[in-house]
Each structure stands twice: as C-alpha cells, then as structure tokens.
Write a protein that holds these residues in place. Structure first.
Motif, short mmCIF file in Angstrom:
data_model
loop_
_atom_site.label_atom_id
_atom_site.label_comp_id
_atom_site.label_asym_id
_atom_site.label_seq_id
_atom_site.Cartn_x
_atom_site.Cartn_y
_atom_site.Cartn_z
N GLN A 292 0.82 -1.21 0.00
CA GLN A 292 0.00 0.00 0.00
C GLN A 292 0.85 1.26 0.00
N CYS B 66 0.61 3.99 -2.83
CA CYS B 66 -0.02 5.25 -2.42
C CYS B 66 0.94 6.43 -2.38
N VAL C 251 -3.31 10.68 0.01
CA VAL C 251 -3.47 9.38 0.65
C VAL C 251 -3.79 9.64 2.11
#
Length: 121
Positions: free
Chosen positions: A16, A20, A71
């Motif tokens: 992630q 991101c 994000v």
C-alpha cells in the motif's frame, strides 16, 4: 474480517505504501498525507473526495484546474495497534509527500489537539 498476522500486515503495508506514496508512471509522490481527526469520519471522507476532485480553496501554489493526489493515514494503516511507533512512521510518510500532512478536523479545538500531539513536534 480476516485477522492478519503481524507479518501479513507488514507485507500489506509495504504494498500500500508503494502504491499510495509513489504513484503514476513517473513515480512522483502524492501531494498530501491526510490525517482524519474527527468523530464524523464520513464528513471528512466527503472533504477528501472534494479535494481529489479539485474542489478546494485556490491560491498561488494551488491554482484553478489543479487536482491533488492524496493518501490517508487509514490507507497506510498508521493507526493499527500492531504498528510499532506509528508516530515515527506518520512523520516519515508525511515527509515523503510533496507538501506534507493535511489535517482535516471539523473544529478549531480538534485541530489544536492534533497539532499539539507528538507527531506534529
């Protein structure tokens, strides 16, 4: 919901974070890490959606037509209690963005509480 092991959590976070923080073909960092600081998270999510669509106050640095890549701390799992020293990681990831951390708090008191916390020091 599945229970992730600490090892699985770290693998998930690594994926992630890569997706991101470094986005797009040219691998440029996102503009902001957004910290949600509200009991009314749906209201905050609405503001995040508006920011992503370009609906925010403009100035010299953020002119008309500019959209922002953002994000949230949720996506990076920064508040998972299995993440040791999340405050240090919050600082690290905030520094990886173009502009730092954007705090979305519905009241001045909540904003003051956030900026007096350790991650802001």
């Amino acid at each position: 919901l599945p229970k992730y092991s600490t090892e699985d959590l770290e693998k998930l976070r690594a994926i992630q974070v890569d997706e991101c923080i470094l986005t797009g073909a040219n691998r440029e960092p996102v503009d902001f890490l957004i910290s949600k600081f509200s009991a009314q998270v749906y209201d905050v999510d609405t503001h995040i959606a508006r920011i992503r669509l370009g609906d925010f106050p403009r100035n010299k640095e953020f002119p008309e037509g500019l959209t922002l890549k953002v994000v949230t701390n949720d996506v990076l799992l920064l508040h998972d209690d299995r993440v040791p020293k999340w405050e240090d990681e919050f600082l690290y990831y905030g520094n990886q963005t173009k502009h730092g951390v954007l705090v979305l708090a519905p009241t001045e008191t909540m904003f003051q509480n956030w900026i007096s916390s350790r991650p802001c020091q």
